[in-house]
Design a protein around this motif. Sequence first.
Motif, PDB file in Angstrom:
ATOM      1  N   ARG A 394     -64.858 102.361 -18.584  1.00 34.75           N
ATOM      2  CA  ARG A 394     -65.075 102.166 -19.536  1.00 34.75           C
ATOM      3  C   ARG A 394     -66.274 100.823 -19.695  1.00 34.75           C
ATOM      4  O   ARG A 394     -66.421  99.851 -19.172  1.00 34.75           O
ATOM      5  N   ILE A 395     -67.653 101.248 -20.493  1.00 28.28           N
ATOM      6  CA  ILE A 395     -68.833 100.546 -19.526  1.00 28.28           C
ATOM      7  C   ILE A 395     -69.277 100.430 -21.533  1.00 28.28           C
ATOM      8  O   ILE A 395     -69.713 101.106 -22.294  1.00 28.28           O
ATOM      9  N   LEU A 396     -70.175  99.221 -21.628  1.00 26.54           N
ATOM     10  CA  LEU A 396     -70.851  99.394 -23.125  1.00 26.54           C
ATOM     11  C   LEU A 396     -72.414  99.398 -22.507  1.00 26.54           C
ATOM     12  O   LEU A 396     -72.446  99.173 -21.585  1.00 26.54           O
ATOM     13  N   VAL A 397     -72.525 100.074 -23.442  1.00 25.02           N
ATOM     14  CA  VAL A 397     -74.552 100.433 -23.117  1.00 25.02           C
ATOM     15  C   VAL A 397     -75.359  99.983 -24.231  1.00 25.02           C
ATOM     16  O   VAL A 397     -75.001 100.861 -25.479  1.00 25.02           O
ATOM     17  N   ALA A 398     -75.793  98.616 -24.033  1.00 22.68           N
ATOM     18  CA  ALA A 398     -76.134  98.109 -24.985  1.00 22.68           C
ATOM     19  C   ALA A 398     -77.675  97.604 -24.937  1.00 22.68           C
ATOM     20  O   ALA A 398     -78.713  98.086 -24.070  1.00 22.68           O
ATOM     21  N   GLY A 399     -78.644  97.007 -25.545  1.00 23.66           N
ATOM     22  CA  GLY A 399     -80.408  96.877 -25.645  1.00 23.66           C
ATOM     23  C   GLY A 399     -80.797  98.406 -26.339  1.00 23.66           C
ATOM     24  O   GLY A 399     -80.838  98.764 -26.331  1.00 23.66           O
ATOM     25  N   LYS A 400     -81.903  97.166 -27.090  1.00 25.64           N
ATOM     26  CA  LYS A 400     -82.918  97.954 -27.526  1.00 25.64           C
ATOM     27  C   LYS A 400     -83.693  99.268 -26.768  1.00 25.64           C
ATOM     28  O   LYS A 400     -84.312 100.452 -27.585  1.00 25.64           O
ATOM     29  N   ASN A 401     -83.524  99.105 -25.316  1.00 27.59           N
ATOM     30  CA  ASN A 401     -84.261 100.175 -24.731  1.00 27.59           C
ATOM     31  C   ASN A 401     -83.404 101.314 -24.136  1.00 27.59           C
ATOM     32  O   ASN A 401     -83.222 102.317 -23.370  1.00 27.59           O
ATOM     33  N   ALA A 402     -81.845 101.269 -24.341  1.00 29.06           N
ATOM     34  CA  ALA A 402     -81.200 101.732 -23.670  1.00 29.06           C
ATOM     35  C   ALA A 402     -80.769 103.625 -24.438  1.00 29.06           C
ATOM     36  O   ALA A 402     -80.822 104.815 -23.323  1.00 29.06           O
ATOM     37  N   ASP A 403     -81.077 103.829 -25.831  1.00 26.90           N
ATOM     38  CA  ASP A 403     -81.177 105.411 -26.102  1.00 26.90           C
ATOM     39  C   ASP A 403     -82.652 105.030 -26.791  1.00 26.90           C
ATOM     40  O   ASP A 403     -82.886 105.485 -27.638  1.00 26.90           O
ATOM     41  N   ASN A 404     -84.071 105.150 -26.608  1.00 31.69           N
ATOM     42  CA  ASN A 404     -84.946 105.108 -26.738  1.00 31.69           C
ATOM     43  C   ASN A 404     -86.081 105.826 -25.642  1.00 31.69           C
ATOM     44  O   ASN A 404     -86.622 105.120 -24.993  1.00 31.69           O
ATOM     45  N   ILE A 405     -86.170 106.955 -25.459  1.00 34.83           N
ATOM     46  CA  ILE A 405     -87.094 107.278 -24.804  1.00 34.83           C
ATOM     47  C   ILE A 405     -88.599 107.248 -24.891  1.00 34.83           C
ATOM     48  O   ILE A 405     -89.231 107.136 -23.790  1.00 34.83           O
ATOM     49  N   GLY A 406     -89.211 106.856 -26.180  1.00 35.06           N
ATOM     50  CA  GLY A 406     -90.203 106.369 -26.641  1.00 35.06           C
ATOM     51  C   GLY A 406     -90.810 105.537 -25.212  1.00 35.06           C
ATOM     52  O   GLY A 406     -91.838 105.119 -24.669  1.00 35.06           O
ATOM     53  N   HIS A 407     -89.954 104.246 -25.635  1.00 35.66           N
ATOM     54  CA  HIS A 407     -89.957 103.214 -25.260  1.00 35.66           C
ATOM     55  C   HIS A 407     -89.646 103.698 -23.021  1.00 35.66           C
ATOM     56  O   HIS A 407     -90.488 102.307 -22.274  1.00 35.66           O
ATOM     57  N   GLN A 408     -88.584 103.933 -22.946  1.00 34.21           N
ATOM     58  CA  GLN A 408     -88.769 104.234 -21.239  1.00 34.21           C
ATOM     59  C   GLN A 408     -90.191 105.298 -21.195  1.00 34.21           C
ATOM     60  O   GLN A 408     -90.255 104.967 -19.663  1.00 34.21           O
ATOM     61  N   CYS A 409     -91.093 105.740 -21.998  1.00 31.92           N
ATOM     62  CA  CYS A 409     -92.171 106.673 -21.549  1.00 31.92           C
ATOM     63  C   CYS A 409     -93.747 105.401 -21.240  1.00 31.92           C
ATOM     64  O   CYS A 409     -93.471 105.756 -20.382  1.00 31.92           O
ATOM     65  N   GLY A 410     -93.231 104.482 -22.142  1.00 34.22           N
ATOM     66  CA  GLY A 410     -94.770 103.439 -22.648  1.00 34.22           C
ATOM     67  C   GLY A 410     -96.079 104.315 -22.840  1.00 34.22           C
ATOM     68  O   GLY A 410     -95.424 105.646 -23.766  1.00 34.22           O
ATOM     69  N   GLY A 411     -96.818 103.134 -22.948  1.00 33.32           N
ATOM     70  CA  GLY A 411     -97.468 104.008 -23.271  1.00 33.32           C
ATOM     71  C   GLY A 411     -98.504 105.169 -22.943  1.00 33.32           C
ATOM     72  O   GLY A 411     -98.085 105.821 -21.862  1.00 33.32           O
ATOM     73  N   PHE A 412     -99.186 105.480 -23.496  1.00 32.53           N
ATOM     74  CA  PHE A 412     -99.958 107.074 -23.275  1.00 32.53           C
ATOM     75  C   PHE A 412     -99.418 108.041 -23.440  1.00 32.53           C
ATOM     76  O   PHE A 412     -98.643 109.438 -21.860  1.00 32.53           O
ATOM     77  N   THR A 413     -98.246 108.172 -24.200  1.00 32.19           N
ATOM     78  CA  THR A 413     -97.301 109.374 -24.543  1.00 32.19           C
ATOM     79  C   THR A 413     -96.953 109.899 -25.604  1.00 32.19           C
ATOM     80  O   THR A 413     -96.968 109.021 -26.948  1.00 32.19           O
ATOM     81  N   VAL A 414     -98.461 111.081 -26.144  1.00 28.40           N
ATOM     82  CA  VAL A 414     -97.657 111.461 -26.866  1.00 28.40           C
ATOM     83  C   VAL A 414     -99.088 111.099 -27.864  1.00 28.40           C
ATOM     84  O   VAL A 414    -100.707 111.591 -28.125  1.00 28.40           O
ATOM     85  N   ASN A 415     -98.940 109.382 -28.094  1.00 28.42           N
ATOM     86  CA  ASN A 415    -100.090 108.943 -28.489  1.00 28.42           C
ATOM     87  C   ASN A 415    -100.612 107.870 -27.769  1.00 28.42           C
ATOM     88  O   ASN A 415    -100.204 107.235 -27.005  1.00 28.42           O
ATOM     89  N   GLU A 443     -69.606 103.597 -23.823  1.00 34.64           N
ATOM     90  CA  GLU A 443     -70.078 103.772 -25.589  1.00 34.64           C
ATOM     91  C   GLU A 443     -70.665 102.819 -25.761  1.00 34.64           C
ATOM     92  O   GLU A 443     -71.981 101.685 -24.988  1.00 34.64           O
ATOM     93  N   LEU A 444     -72.052 103.854 -26.934  1.00 34.79           N
ATOM     94  CA  LEU A 444     -73.009 103.256 -27.311  1.00 34.79           C
ATOM     95  C   LEU A 444     -72.991 102.089 -28.392  1.00 34.79           C
ATOM     96  O   LEU A 444     -72.406 102.435 -29.323  1.00 34.79           O
ATOM     97  N   SER A 445     -73.881 100.102 -27.700  1.00 40.99           N
ATOM     98  CA  SER A 445     -73.326  99.566 -28.483  1.00 40.99           C
ATOM     99  C   SER A 445     -74.062 100.263 -29.981  1.00 40.99           C
ATOM    100  O   SER A 445     -75.185 100.414 -30.607  1.00 40.99           O
ATOM    101  N   ILE A 446     -73.571  99.887 -31.664  1.00 39.16           N
ATOM    102  CA  ILE A 446     -74.399 100.521 -32.723  1.00 39.16           C
ATOM    103  C   ILE A 446     -75.631  99.585 -33.446  1.00 39.16           C
ATOM    104  O   ILE A 446     -76.515 100.795 -33.531  1.00 39.16           O
TER     105      ILE A 446
END
Length: 611
Positions: A394-415, A443-446
């Motif tokens: 039973r895993i809780l997944v949290a943090g601002k970068n957990a569900d953010n593909i833009g953040h995990q790609c970083g700069g020089f991505t699309v823009n 489960e993803l933290s709300i």
Amino acid sequence: MKKVLQNKSIQQKVDELLSKMTLEQKIGQMTQADRMTCSPEQAKHYHLGSILSSAGSCPDDNSPKGWVEMNDAYWQASSHQDSQHIGIPIIYGLDAIHGNNNVKGATIFPHNIGLGAANDPKLIKHIAEVTSKEVLATGVDWAFAPNLAVARDYHWGRSYESYAEDPNLVTLYAQKMIETLQGKLKQDNILACAKHWVGDGGTQYGVDQGDTILSWEELQATHIQPYKAAIKAGVLSIMVSFSSWNGDKCHAHKFLLVDILKQKMGFDGIVISDMQGIDYLEDDFYLAVAQGVNAGIDMFMVPRNWQLFIDNLLSHIELGTVSISRINDAVRRILSVKYAFGLFDKPRPAKRKWSNHPSFGCDEHRQVARKAVRKSLVLLKNSNSILPLKKHARILVAGKNADNIGHQCGGFTVNWQGVSGNEEIVGGTSIWQGIQKVATRSELSINGDGLEASPELHDLAVVVIGETPYAEGMGDIRGDDKIITEAGSQINGQVKVLRASGDSLELNKLYPEDLQTIKNISNKGVPVIAILVSGRPLIIEQELLASSAFIAAWLPGSEGQGVSDLLFGDYDFTGKLSFSWPTLSQTKVNKGDKHYNPLFPYGFGLSYYLK
């Protein structure tokens, strides 16, 4: 690869073409404009040699189809022959630095800092193969990659574009990347561009576009070494660095550009300026044009003021402040590269083999990126062997970068400065989505803050923390703007200053919400596995102490499921640090330093099965 300036058949063609060209046509070949400031009709009228897309500059339909149509229009316009036009095809360039990262739906690879941790030359070849195909799918010929910077200070906002603090690894990767991107210069290949010549990763205080203060011997040993491999591998273009060496700007440095690069090292391809790179040589752009040309730059990336560049250069030739022999040398190099690349014989972009190819962003390409993620992650801590996780946990997944593909790609991505969220990265998978696919009780933290954590509901938590996207100088960390004043006062010319992204390498000062999220969960008795998404090593002692396991994920790109492949033990960790990890007392730390005492040394990395 046979040197293009020594290839008799190529030089016969170049001689014939040069003999027919007007001065305006020659200067046009030396000019590179941005698609946003130059229409196909203008490219034809001014005989331009190249068009580029700066990061984020794309056609309205940011798909391979839209790119091919745009490129086709430029190609047709520039290739048109009549009494006023000789018909030399333009070469189109863009920053494909971790995949064809400008284009929606592209496969986005980990940034170079992660690939350095993978320490896998074969993987680099596979990445270069996929990148070539996905660039060719858009009708583009030229990628401004690889970056051969040897980053020596994490305050630098471009640290993630560097493979390692050790020039030996950068040198090895330079060879593999260039050999594969350029291949045999056929329809399956693109032109590579080694950048930035030279010393961009060694600036004082890590200031982007700052001053690298080193002896000639130190510059050679650390920063020039990778370029020797690049030239040996046949690289056909090299981009000049915005930075300075001992106070003198590289864009005006005839010793570095001509005496060393062209003559001593034998580079006979195109020396291209960086974006508006000559603008900062002088207060007066007119004088800057002559400085850049006379220093040995062949093609000028002047997206904003290309028409003024042309007018000024014509004036300099008329006045004799720039010689016609220097112009002929530059144009000879540009035409030689175009002939060597087969540009004159290629069909128009709309008719090319790889244009609009269905392999763009395909699963096979994404599997290469997923493998790159797996190989690049570094396990820094694993208390009581809490990892690998059980898939039924039973895993809780949290943090601002957990569900953010833009953040995990970083700069020089699309823009240029990257994006936030999942909408802009078509076809990607967030770290949370990767976990969710294999762990059905996750489960993803709300709100991402982990406040719902409970030992009754959760066996453990995965908290994805770290940086948000930035690029170039906007990623610099500066504790004090006096640094800029000090650096600028030593440099001959102007210094372009961008707003820094922070004033400390301490993660808790940059993003205090990260430690708070970890504590929200661990204070309730739920163990935390922290995953750091970042473009550089950061000072993490507090976050490390509060976590049961800690993973450096760098900027993994679009394929977040590569993270879950390791979390659940389907694969073991093999990544090793290609950068030493800083501490509060040693924020600038490189192996070989006199008092080397990092938090984790160069080459560190735990695994599940090797103790």
